[in-house]
Design a protein around this motif. Sequence first.
Motif, PDB file in Angstrom:
ATOM      1  N   HIS A  49       0.769  -1.219   0.060  1.00 14.86           N
ATOM      2  CA  HIS A  49      -0.046   0.005  -0.205  1.00 14.86           C
ATOM      3  C   HIS A  49       1.029   1.238  -0.017  1.00 14.86           C
ATOM      4  N   SER A  50       0.965   1.988  -1.092  1.00 18.44           N
ATOM      5  CA  SER A  50       1.743   3.236  -0.995  1.00 18.44           C
ATOM      6  C   SER A  50       1.315   4.298  -2.038  1.00 18.44           C
ATOM      7  N   ALA A  51       1.279   5.294  -1.492  1.00 20.25           N
ATOM      8  CA  ALA A  51       0.827   6.708  -1.929  1.00 20.25           C
ATOM      9  C   ALA A  51       1.748   7.135  -3.305  1.00 20.25           C
ATOM     10  N   TYR A  52       2.996   6.721  -2.842  1.00 18.04           N
ATOM     11  CA  TYR A  52       3.921   6.921  -4.149  1.00 18.04           C
ATOM     12  C   TYR A  52       3.699   5.915  -5.343  1.00 18.04           C
ATOM     13  N   ALA A  53       3.469   4.664  -4.965  1.00 16.63           N
ATOM     14  CA  ALA A  53       2.862   3.921  -6.198  1.00 16.63           C
ATOM     15  C   ALA A  53       1.850   4.427  -6.856  1.00 16.63           C
ATOM     16  N   TYR A  54       0.745   4.935  -5.983  1.00 16.66           N
ATOM     17  CA  TYR A  54      -0.431   5.550  -6.634  1.00 16.66           C
ATOM     18  C   TYR A  54       0.079   6.572  -7.455  1.00 16.66           C
ATOM     19  N   THR A  55       0.679   7.392  -7.294  1.00 18.70           N
ATOM     20  CA  THR A  55       1.277   8.631  -8.077  1.00 18.70           C
ATOM     21  C   THR A  55       1.748   8.254  -9.346  1.00 18.70           C
ATOM     22  N   ILE A  56       2.243   6.841  -9.543  1.00 18.66           N
ATOM     23  CA  ILE A  56       2.802   6.462 -10.910  1.00 18.66           C
ATOM     24  C   ILE A  56       1.541   5.793 -11.919  1.00 18.66           C
ATOM     25  N   VAL A  57       0.549   5.172 -11.183  1.00 17.11           N
ATOM     26  CA  VAL A  57      -0.569   4.812 -11.936  1.00 17.11           C
ATOM     27  C   VAL A  57      -1.262   6.035 -12.329  1.00 17.11           C
ATOM     28  N   ASP A  58      -1.439   6.921 -11.558  1.00 14.10           N
ATOM     29  CA  ASP A  58      -2.181   8.378 -11.599  1.00 14.10           C
ATOM     30  C   ASP A  58      -1.618   9.107 -12.662  1.00 14.10           C
ATOM     31  N   ARG A  59      -0.347   9.242 -12.755  1.00 11.33           N
ATOM     32  CA  ARG A  59       0.354   9.958 -13.536  1.00 11.33           C
ATOM     33  C   ARG A  59       0.206   9.472 -14.894  1.00 11.33           C
ATOM     34  N   GLY A  60       0.289   8.138 -15.198  1.00 12.51           N
ATOM     35  CA  GLY A  60       0.384   7.432 -16.189  1.00 12.51           C
ATOM     36  C   GLY A  60      -1.367   7.454 -16.855  1.00 12.51           C
ATOM     37  N   VAL A  61      -2.278   7.413 -16.078  1.00 15.80           N
ATOM     38  CA  VAL A  61      -3.723   7.603 -16.443  1.00 15.80           C
ATOM     39  C   VAL A  61      -3.767   8.795 -16.884  1.00 15.80           C
ATOM     40  N   ASP A  62      -3.346   9.874 -16.244  1.00 11.30           N
ATOM     41  CA  ASP A  62      -3.760  11.189 -16.421  1.00 11.30           C
ATOM     42  C   ASP A  62      -3.213  11.710 -17.745  1.00 11.30           C
ATOM     43  N   THR A  63      -1.857  11.058 -18.194  1.00 17.01           N
ATOM     44  CA  THR A  63      -1.096  11.302 -19.341  1.00 17.01           C
ATOM     45  C   THR A  63      -2.107  10.478 -20.385  1.00 17.01           C
ATOM     46  N   MET A  64      -2.717   9.417 -20.309  1.00 21.79           N
ATOM     47  CA  MET A  64      -3.519   8.778 -21.338  1.00 21.79           C
ATOM     48  C   MET A  64      -4.619   9.589 -21.319  1.00 21.79           C
ATOM     49  N   LEU A  65      -5.265   9.908 -20.367  1.00 22.34           N
ATOM     50  CA  LEU A  65      -6.400  11.128 -20.633  1.00 22.34           C
ATOM     51  C   LEU A  65      -6.260  12.127 -21.209  1.00 22.34           C
ATOM     52  N   GLY A  66      -5.223  12.716 -20.706  1.00 17.99           N
ATOM     53  CA  GLY A  66      -4.835  13.862 -21.574  1.00 17.99           C
ATOM     54  C   GLY A  66      -4.914  13.734 -22.971  1.00 17.99           C
ATOM     55  N   SER A  67      -4.242  12.497 -23.577  1.00 16.91           N
ATOM     56  CA  SER A  67      -3.802  12.416 -24.970  1.00 16.91           C
ATOM     57  C   SER A  67      -5.074  12.080 -25.604  1.00 16.91           C
ATOM     58  N   GLY A  68      -6.211  11.686 -24.670  1.00 17.59           N
ATOM     59  CA  GLY A  68      -7.440  11.372 -25.441  1.00 17.59           C
ATOM     60  C   GLY A  68      -7.556   9.884 -25.551  1.00 17.59           C
ATOM     61  N   THR A  69      -6.613   8.943 -25.026  1.00 21.22           N
ATOM     62  CA  THR A  69      -6.679   7.462 -25.195  1.00 21.22           C
ATOM     63  C   THR A  69      -7.590   7.130 -24.379  1.00 21.22           C
ATOM     64  N   ILE A  70      -7.865   7.550 -23.308  1.00 22.75           N
ATOM     65  CA  ILE A  70      -8.985   6.641 -22.531  1.00 22.75           C
ATOM     66  C   ILE A  70      -9.827   7.791 -22.249  1.00 22.75           C
ATOM     67  N   GLY A  71     -11.087   7.473 -21.714  1.00 24.00           N
ATOM     68  CA  GLY A  71     -12.066   8.623 -21.024  1.00 24.00           C
ATOM     69  C   GLY A  71     -12.162   8.578 -19.599  1.00 24.00           C
ATOM     70  N   GLU A  72     -12.960   9.471 -19.152  1.00 24.23           N
ATOM     71  CA  GLU A  72     -12.954   9.578 -17.507  1.00 24.23           C
ATOM     72  C   GLU A  72     -13.475   8.374 -16.814  1.00 24.23           C
ATOM     73  N   ASP A  73     -14.484   7.576 -17.308  1.00 25.44           N
ATOM     74  CA  ASP A  73     -14.716   6.302 -16.562  1.00 25.44           C
ATOM     75  C   ASP A  73     -13.519   5.499 -16.170  1.00 25.44           C
ATOM     76  N   LEU A  74     -12.954   5.103 -17.660  1.00 22.13           N
ATOM     77  CA  LEU A  74     -11.724   4.313 -17.484  1.00 22.13           C
ATOM     78  C   LEU A  74     -10.586   4.987 -16.604  1.00 22.13           C
ATOM     79  N   ALA A  75     -10.331   6.044 -16.698  1.00 19.39           N
ATOM     80  CA  ALA A  75      -9.380   6.692 -16.116  1.00 19.39           C
ATOM     81  C   ALA A  75      -9.744   6.529 -14.585  1.00 19.39           C
TER      82      ALA A  75
END
Length: 278
Positions: free
Chosen positions: A209-235
């Motif tokens: 359980h690691s807030a730092y590890a979540y930042t890796i997933v979250d930053r990757g998700v936000d990158t994909m969301l920002g580029s339009g690869t995925i939408g809000e629900d999947l993010a």
Amino acid sequence: MTDVFSSLATCDRETTRQIASVLHCRRQDPDQYRMLRRFLAAVDVTAGPLLEIGCGSGELLADLADRAPTTTVVGIDHSVDLLRMAGRSGGAAENIRLLAADAHRLPFAAESFPTVLMYTLLSHTPDIRSVLREAHRVCRRGGQLAVLDGDYASTDFSLGPHDPLNACVAAWRARYVVNTHDLRALPRLLEAAGFQLVRTGAHNYTATHSAYAYTIVDRGVDTMLGSGTIGEDLARSLKNEARRRADDEGFVGSITYRFALARRHPSPSAAGTASPRA
Ligand SMILES: C[S@@+](CC[C@H](N)C(=O)[O-])C[C@H]1O[C@@H](n2cnc3c(N)ncnc32)[C@H](O)[C@@H]1O
């Protein structure tokens, strides 16, 4: 895409604030902090002044200043905003000096520092060789260079084949890490810059359980969301999935970190014998 860290000198305040929060989160992670303390224990911090290249918001500087209270600790970074934050936190310690500078062109005379440290800098500098040559120039003869960095190609958040969390990791890596594999060749790179290798090692960081590890997933998700690869629900679902795994599986992800301690040759005659291999 450029590595966010390599462009922090010119980025907006919000990005800098987010990065500072990630760096702070990383230091709060018990396994990350254990690794950092082991790294510091291997470095002789009694001979000053100490130089940390790429000190960011000063997470490591605070430890250095504590461990060497009578030594001047110099932190340089190319982000003026991160340095300002460092100045407000640990940088308030009397023995810390902060300076804005580029790791490729350090504003110091040759042989100024008996100890030079880099903590997750090289993975973010496009030209590792020139940064190491600069570190060699400012390091005193017989002085030490200590490097701890992520071998971020090893980052793995999967529990099985085709795991979507690894797609998040890939998107994070593409945006935040310019040198994904080079740290594997760290010993050769250090020798090529003129250093003598003293010790190398690796640490497997495993996030439960690691807030730092979540930042890796979250930053990757936000990158994909920002580029339009995925939408809000999947993010939202991907971010929740990382948290669910911490609770249900006890595993979020793992990264190998690499460590090296090297010395600059004590005599001028030996200094030019850098290996031509790398
Ligand atoms: C992952 S952070 C590490 C921060 C710090 N070592 C710590 O303890 O948290 C990488 C740092 O390197 C800095 N950086 C990247 N490229 C640089 C360059 N060319 N010159 C100076 N600093 C640089 C970034 O601004 C950032 O603060």
